[in-house]
Design a protein around this motif. Structure first.
Motif, mmCIF file in Angstrom:
data_model
loop_
_atom_site.group_PDB
_atom_site.id
_atom_site.type_symbol
_atom_site.label_atom_id
_atom_site.label_comp_id
_atom_site.label_asym_id
_atom_site.label_seq_id
_atom_site.Cartn_x
_atom_site.Cartn_y
_atom_site.Cartn_z
ATOM 1 N N SER A 219 0.837 -1.204 0.000
ATOM 2 C CA SER A 219 0.000 0.000 0.000
ATOM 3 C C SER A 219 0.870 1.252 0.000
ATOM 4 O O SER A 219 0.569 2.231 -0.681
ATOM 5 C CB SER A 219 -0.921 0.006 1.223
ATOM 6 N N ARG A 232 -4.604 2.611 2.594
ATOM 7 C CA ARG A 232 -4.190 2.652 3.989
ATOM 8 C C ARG A 232 -2.948 1.788 4.194
ATOM 9 O O ARG A 232 -2.948 0.597 3.899
ATOM 10 C CB ARG A 232 -5.332 2.145 4.862
ATOM 11 N N THR A 240 -4.680 -4.171 4.544
ATOM 12 C CA THR A 240 -5.492 -4.039 3.329
ATOM 13 C C THR A 240 -6.253 -5.332 3.069
ATOM 14 O O THR A 240 -5.658 -6.403 3.065
ATOM 15 C CB THR A 240 -4.588 -3.798 2.099
ATOM 16 N N ASP A 260 -3.790 -2.329 -5.615
ATOM 17 C CA ASP A 260 -3.207 -2.865 -4.382
ATOM 18 C C ASP A 260 -4.270 -3.766 -3.763
ATOM 19 O O ASP A 260 -5.444 -3.431 -3.783
ATOM 20 C CB ASP A 260 -2.900 -1.683 -3.452
HETATM 21 MG MG LIG Z 1 -1.750 -2.948 2.379
#
Ligand SMILES: [Mg+2]
Ligand SMILES: Nc1nc2c(ncn2[C@@H]2O[C@H](COP(=O)(O)OP(=O)(O)OP(=O)(O)O)[C@@H](O)[C@H]2O)c(=O)[nH]1
Length: 438
Positions: A219, A232, A240, A260
């Motif tokens: 991320s 985040r 995540t 992501d």
């Molecule tokens: Mg992440």
């Protein structure tokens, strides 16, 4: 403030004790390493880890997981540390769980259940929550057992009939029905997710899916590539769960969509891989993968093995891939982003935190995408205007506008080349039919 808000509803912090068996057949991982990771998982789930023990054994004990003697020693550890939950590093059978629970008189869970709990804590979107619940149900189903059902194998009799047994069957049936419903709902959400806008973006631009071990910095890297906080990033495992996609500009002005998504871990419960197939579709559909490795972690090679096996399970193990060895700042404190990073055959050293190597990375992504391009020389009708616009935008092509159709010569991504060839084939067919009829 209502009276309810005033009451502290936070549950007391659980005191967790961890236990593992070292059978020596998990290459690269000792029980101690694996317990360190388990401790991070327990802490992420909110527990206070008060101790850990492991045992070298050729096999796990079928009744106790660790040997019975070791299990009894855990009683001593319990009185010393006051733990109120025991976490085993491998999946426990109902028998192992039950016998440890009755001996120690504490809640006993395993690594899979801990990971499922973390996923449940971190799921934010409707889709994420559905998938976690599905995985939890799949985990529960085989664990719904009466611990004395082995008696029924001897032909029934006392203790094997009556409401208890049928209750178990009812519970199982209810869970199976719920699993079926959840699967349908996950599928519905998945279809909705392919909204027109996102679909268009994906047809316009090549897609890159970031994959890697949990906490590798996926991320953070997406944020660094985009130049703002879109995903985040936290020093937490499985921060995540839900995919985030953003447009990223490569050096030559080319735009790609970078996604992501959820990270992987050693001994990832297979129920999760199954349940998260909809989310992980971002990975299976991507044109290329960007694998992020925490190069500062001693277990980077083992992490990569895990990532490879999950990708294989998803059918994405052979996708074109670029590897970003991240956290270079921890390895080489001088790498502050002012010097370019070397690129070595398909891998780039980067620091998502300082920006080191990101320009090289952008260049390598562009080069990888370009290396996948295919030569095309076809004729398509004027009516294929929308497709031609995309070809002009995404490929490097010459267009010759003829009397009847448009000749396209050049190079482009395989997906686009395939689309173009299909249209060209249909056009050639209609021309052949036309001349046969006249
Ligand atoms: Mg992440
Ligand atoms: N020193 C250093 N720390 C980094 C770097 N990249 C990420 N981190 C830190 O590593 C931790 C994990 O980063 P994330 O970006 O959340 O990792 P992730 O791979 O997305 O993790 P999950 O979503 O939990 O699977 C955070 O504390 C980041 O600040 C880096 O290049 N250098």
């Amino acid at each position: 403030m209502s009276q309810r808000d005033a009451i502290d509803l936070a549950p007391p912090v659980e005191r967790a004790f961890l236990v593992a068996v070292d059978t020596g057949d998990d290459p690269g991982w000792t029980a101690e390493d694996s317990l360190n990771e388990l401790a991070a998982l327990a802490a992420t789930a909110g527990a206070d880890v008060v101790g850990a023990e492991w045992q070298n054994r050729r096999h796990v004990d079928p009744n106790w997981y660790v040997g019975k003697g070791k299990a009894e020693e855990l009683l001593q550890a319990k009185s010393e540390t006051g733990f109120d939950i025991l976490v085993a590093d491998d999946e426990l059978s109902p028998v192992q769980q039950k016998s440890l629970e009755s001996l120690l008189n504490v809640k006993v869970i395993d690594r899979s259940r801990l990971i499922l709990d973390i996923f449940a804590l971190h799921a934010q979107t409707h889709e994420g929550r559905l998938q976690v619940e599905l995985a939890q149900l799949e985990y529960q189903l085989p664990r719904l057992t009466r611990l004395w059902t082995h008696l029924s194998r001897t032909g029934g009799g006392i203790g094997t009939r009556g409401p208890g047994e049928s209750q178990l069957e009812t519970d199982r049936r209810l869970i199976r029905e719920r699993i079926k419903k959840m699967k349908e709902r996950v599928e519905d959400v998945r279809r909705q997710r392919q909204t027109a806008a996102r679909g268009r973006d994906r047809r316009l631009y090549p897609t890159v899916a970031i994959v890697g071990y949990t906490n590798a910095g996926k991320s953070t890297l997406l944020n660094a590539l985009v130049g703002s906080e879109v995903a985040r990033a936290e020093d937490k495992l499985f921060a995540t769960l839900d995919p985030t996609s953003r447009q990223v500009k490569l050096g030559d002005g080319q735009v790609v969509i970078v996604t992501d998504t959820v990270g992987f871990i050693h001994k990832l419960p297979h129920q999760l891989v199954d349940a998260f197939r909809a989310t992980l579709e971002e990975v299976t559909r991507a044109d290329v993968l960007l694998e992020v490795v925490d190069a500062a972690d001693d277990h980077a090679p083992e992490h990569r093995t895990t990532v490879q096996s999950v990708l294989d399970e998803l059918g994405a193990g052979d996708k074109p891939r670029l590897t970003a060895f991240n956290k270079a700042d921890l390895l080489y404190p001088g790498s502050d982003g002012s010097r370019p990073a070397p690129a070595v055959s398909g891998s780039v050293l980067v620091s998502a935190a300082t920006g080191f190597g990101l320009e090289t990375l952008r260049g390598e992504i562009a080069a990888l995408l370009a290396s996948l391009w295919e030569d095309v020389d076809v004729a398509v009708p004027y009516a294929a205007g929308e497709l031609l616009a995309r070809v002009r935008e995404r490929g490097t092509v010459d267009l010759e506008y003829g009397e009847r159709d448009v000749r396209v010569v050049g190079r482009m991504a395989p997906g686009l080349a395939g689309e173009l060839r299909a249209v060209a084939a249909r056009w050639a067919e209609s021309l052949a039919e036309g001349s046969a009829a006249s």
